[in-house]
Design a protein around this motif. Structure first.
Motif, PDB file in Angstrom:
ATOM      1  N   ASN A  88       0.804  -1.217   0.000  1.00 15.69           N
ATOM      2  CA  ASN A  88       0.000   0.000   0.000  1.00 15.69           C
ATOM      3  C   ASN A  88       0.844   1.277   0.000  1.00 15.69           C
ATOM      4  N   ARG A  89       2.103   1.139  -0.395  1.00 11.21           N
ATOM      5  CA  ARG A  89       2.961   2.298  -0.649  1.00 11.21           C
ATOM      6  C   ARG A  89       3.537   2.250  -2.054  1.00 11.21           C
ATOM      7  N   THR A  90       3.036   1.308  -2.875  1.00 12.28           N
ATOM      8  CA  THR A  90       3.655   1.057  -4.183  1.00 12.28           C
ATOM      9  C   THR A  90       2.760   1.391  -5.372  1.00 12.28           C
ATOM     10  N   PHE A  91       1.571   1.958  -5.120  1.00 10.43           N
ATOM     11  CA  PHE A  91       0.691   2.337  -6.226  1.00 10.43           C
ATOM     12  C   PHE A  91       1.183   3.644  -6.853  1.00 10.43           C
ATOM     13  N   PRO A  92       0.831   3.900  -8.109  1.00 14.77           N
ATOM     14  CA  PRO A  92       1.358   5.096  -8.800  1.00 14.77           C
ATOM     15  C   PRO A  92       0.964   6.387  -8.087  1.00 14.77           C
ATOM     16  N   ARG A  93       1.872   7.355  -8.119  1.00 16.63           N
ATOM     17  CA  ARG A  93       1.655   8.624  -7.409  1.00 16.63           C
ATOM     18  C   ARG A  93       1.315   9.772  -8.349  1.00 16.63           C
ATOM     19  N   ARG A  94       1.509   9.579  -9.642  1.00 15.91           N
ATOM     20  CA  ARG A  94       1.175  10.624 -10.615  1.00 15.91           C
ATOM     21  C   ARG A  94       0.778   9.947 -11.926  1.00 15.91           C
ATOM     22  N   LYS A  95       0.145  10.716 -12.812  1.00  8.67           N
ATOM     23  CA  LYS A  95      -0.374  10.128 -14.047  1.00  8.67           C
ATOM     24  C   LYS A  95       0.710   9.462 -14.874  1.00  8.67           C
ATOM     25  N   LEU A 103       2.467  -6.470  -8.432  1.00  4.95           N
ATOM     26  CA  LEU A 103       1.103  -6.754  -7.990  1.00  4.95           C
ATOM     27  C   LEU A 103       0.271  -5.480  -7.944  1.00  4.95           C
ATOM     28  N   ALA A 104       0.835  -4.401  -7.429  1.00  5.68           N
ATOM     29  CA  ALA A 104       0.134  -3.110  -7.459  1.00  5.68           C
ATOM     30  C   ALA A 104      -0.139  -2.696  -8.901  1.00  5.68           C
ATOM     31  N   ALA A 105       0.816  -2.961  -9.788  1.00  4.60           N
ATOM     32  CA  ALA A 105       0.621  -2.635 -11.210  1.00  4.60           C
ATOM     33  C   ALA A 105      -0.543  -3.412 -11.795  1.00  4.60           C
ATOM     34  N   ALA A 106      -0.674  -4.697 -11.427  1.00  4.66           N
ATOM     35  CA  ALA A 106      -1.773  -5.517 -11.948  1.00  4.66           C
ATOM     36  C   ALA A 106      -3.120  -5.030 -11.427  1.00  4.66           C
ATOM     37  N   VAL A 107      -3.171  -4.679 -10.139  1.00  8.11           N
ATOM     38  CA  VAL A 107      -4.418  -4.170  -9.560  1.00  8.11           C
ATOM     39  C   VAL A 107      -4.823  -2.861 -10.235  1.00  8.11           C
ATOM     40  N   PHE A 108      -3.849  -1.981 -10.430  1.00 10.30           N
ATOM     41  CA  PHE A 108      -4.194  -0.672 -10.998  1.00 10.30           C
ATOM     42  C   PHE A 108      -4.490  -0.771 -12.490  1.00 10.30           C
ATOM     43  N   LYS A 109      -3.891  -1.722 -13.165  1.00  8.38           N
ATOM     44  CA  LYS A 109      -4.251  -1.955 -14.567  1.00  8.38           C
ATOM     45  C   LYS A 109      -5.705  -2.389 -14.683  1.00  8.38           C
ATOM     46  N   LEU A 110      -6.120  -3.275 -13.782  1.00  7.90           N
ATOM     47  CA  LEU A 110      -7.522  -3.703 -13.757  1.00  7.90           C
ATOM     48  C   LEU A 110      -8.432  -2.497 -13.522  1.00  7.90           C
ATOM     49  N   ALA A 111      -8.030  -1.627 -12.600  1.00 11.02           N
ATOM     50  CA  ALA A 111      -8.827  -0.434 -12.313  1.00 11.02           C
ATOM     51  C   ALA A 111      -8.890   0.492 -13.528  1.00 11.02           C
ATOM     52  N   ARG A 112      -7.777   0.703 -14.187  1.00 10.07           N
ATOM     53  CA  ARG A 112      -7.783   1.573 -15.374  1.00 10.07           C
ATOM     54  C   ARG A 112      -8.698   1.014 -16.453  1.00 10.07           C
ATOM     55  N   GLU A 113      -8.744  -0.303 -16.582  1.00 11.62           N
ATOM     56  CA  GLU A 113      -9.595  -0.919 -17.603  1.00 11.62           C
ATOM     57  C   GLU A 113     -11.076  -0.667 -17.332  1.00 11.62           C
ATOM     58  N   HIS A 114     -11.452  -0.634 -16.058  1.00  9.24           N
ATOM     59  CA  HIS A 114     -12.871  -0.518 -15.711  1.00  9.24           C
ATOM     60  C   HIS A 114     -13.269   0.874 -15.240  1.00  9.24           C
ATOM     61  N   GLN A 115     -12.283   1.734 -14.951  1.00 10.86           N
ATOM     62  CA  GLN A 115     -12.539   3.118 -14.555  1.00 10.86           C
ATOM     63  C   GLN A 115     -13.609   3.211 -13.458  1.00 10.86           C
ATOM     64  N   PRO A 116     -13.309   2.709 -12.264  1.00 13.74           N
ATOM     65  CA  PRO A 116     -14.320   2.712 -11.204  1.00 13.74           C
ATOM     66  C   PRO A 116     -14.706   4.119 -10.759  1.00 13.74           C
ATOM     67  N   ASP A 117     -15.990   4.287 -10.507  1.00 12.88           N
ATOM     68  CA  ASP A 117     -16.487   5.518  -9.900  1.00 12.88           C
ATOM     69  C   ASP A 117     -16.251   5.503  -8.392  1.00 12.88           C
ATOM     70  N   TRP A 118     -16.177   4.297  -7.847  1.00 12.79           N
ATOM     71  CA  TRP A 118     -15.977   4.078  -6.420  1.00 12.79           C
ATOM     72  C   TRP A 118     -14.863   3.058  -6.231  1.00 12.79           C
ATOM     73  N   PRO A 178       0.258   9.066  -0.174  1.00 12.34           N
ATOM     74  CA  PRO A 178       0.861   8.781  -1.483  1.00 12.34           C
ATOM     75  C   PRO A 178       1.377   7.349  -1.559  1.00 12.34           C
ATOM     76  N   GLY A 179       1.070   6.701  -2.663  1.00 13.05           N
ATOM     77  CA  GLY A 179       1.459   5.307  -2.854  1.00 13.05           C
ATOM     78  C   GLY A 179       0.389   4.315  -2.457  1.00 13.05           C
ATOM     79  N   SER A 180      -0.671   4.803  -1.795  1.00 15.32           N
ATOM     80  CA  SER A 180      -1.768   3.908  -1.411  1.00 15.32           C
ATOM     81  C   SER A 180      -2.751   3.745  -2.563  1.00 15.32           C
ATOM     82  N   ALA A 181      -3.504   2.646  -2.518  1.00 16.43           N
ATOM     83  CA  ALA A 181      -4.540   2.433  -3.531  1.00 16.43           C
ATOM     84  C   ALA A 181      -5.577   3.541  -3.468  1.00 16.43           C
ATOM     85  N   ARG A 182      -5.941   3.958  -2.256  1.00 22.68           N
ATOM     86  CA  ARG A 182      -6.969   4.991  -2.102  1.00 22.68           C
ATOM     87  C   ARG A 182      -6.567   6.303  -2.747  1.00 22.68           C
TER      88      ARG A 182
END
Length: 225
Positions: A88-95, A103-118, A178-182
């Motif tokens: 939870n300190r390894t997620f992207p910090r800027r665009k 693993l954080a990259a895989a989670v965030f790739k999934l999120a980018r694909e679906h563009q969650p509102d929440w 910064p670096g958290s999923a949230r």
């Protein structure tokens, strides 16, 4: 309603199941992650219960799409540890930035694909925030200025009305991490992103109950159930 099971980060040592629940009507996208820290087992149980309840029809998503990753960090879970490095300190910090862990990259790739509102990220923490404000147990955390603040207040009010022991009540915290999923979800995806923290000192069944109820409150707030 359609529920499908998939595998994130496959094939790799980080592979982990996730579920996509598609309602019969159009609506928002909500992503729920748990097990970013491998020793926070009640939050994982709550997320898996939600996936199982959707698959069995006990819980119905009428509108929108729900994505559930119940046990993000399988390697940390196997050792019952928080995880090294702290995922939870390894997620992207800027665009233009990248995740610092595959693993954080895989989670965030999934999120980018679906563009969650929440995005709800389920966790557990030490201490009761009603007794010691600096601790995180029994809190909802969102970023300062987030449009989720009034929604979190409503969810907390409903939760606290149902909790008879005052020191077990939930509180709202607002800060960036910064670096958290949230914070990545808020900054980069403009999602209403919330960290849910129950307190380890409570019985596991109680923590699962609180996590489950909080998720259901947010699903209703989003108009999905």
């Amino acid at each position: 309603m359609l529920v499908t099971r998939h595998v994130l980060a496959a094939p790799s040592p980080y592979a982990t199941p996730y579920y996509i629940v598609r309602g019969t009507n159009p609506g928002p996208v909500m992503m729920i992650t748990s097990g970013v820290h491998g020793n926070e087992t009640a939050s994982m149980a709550a997320a898996q219960k939600l996936a199982d309840d959707c698959a069995s029809g006990r819980r119905v998503i009428h509108s929108g799409t729900l994505i559930i990753v119940p046990r993000v960090n399988q390697q940390a879970y196997a050792k019952k540890i928080r995880g090294k490095p702290d995922l939870n300190r390894t997620f992207p910090r800027r665009k233009s930035g990248k995740s610092k862990h595959p693993l954080a990259a895989a989670v965030f790739k999934l999120a980018r694909e679906h563009q969650p509102d929440w995005w709800l990220d389920l966790h557990e923490a030490n201490g009761l925030s009603q007794l010691t404000p600096r601790v995180l147990g029994q809190t909802l955390i969102t970023n300062p200025g987030s449009s989720s603040v009034p929604i979190c207040r409503r969810v907390i009010e409903r939760m606290n009305r149902s909790i008879p022991v005052g020191k077990h009540h939930f509180n709202l915290k607002r800060h960036e991490l910064p670096g958290s999923a949230r914070t990545a979800a808020s900054r980069l995806l403009h999602a209403k992103s919330i960290t849910v923290e129950t307190c380890w000192s409570l019985k596991r069944a109680v923590r699962i109950k609180y996590q489950t109820e909080i998720v259901h409150h947010f699903l209703r707030e989003a108009g999905m159930t």
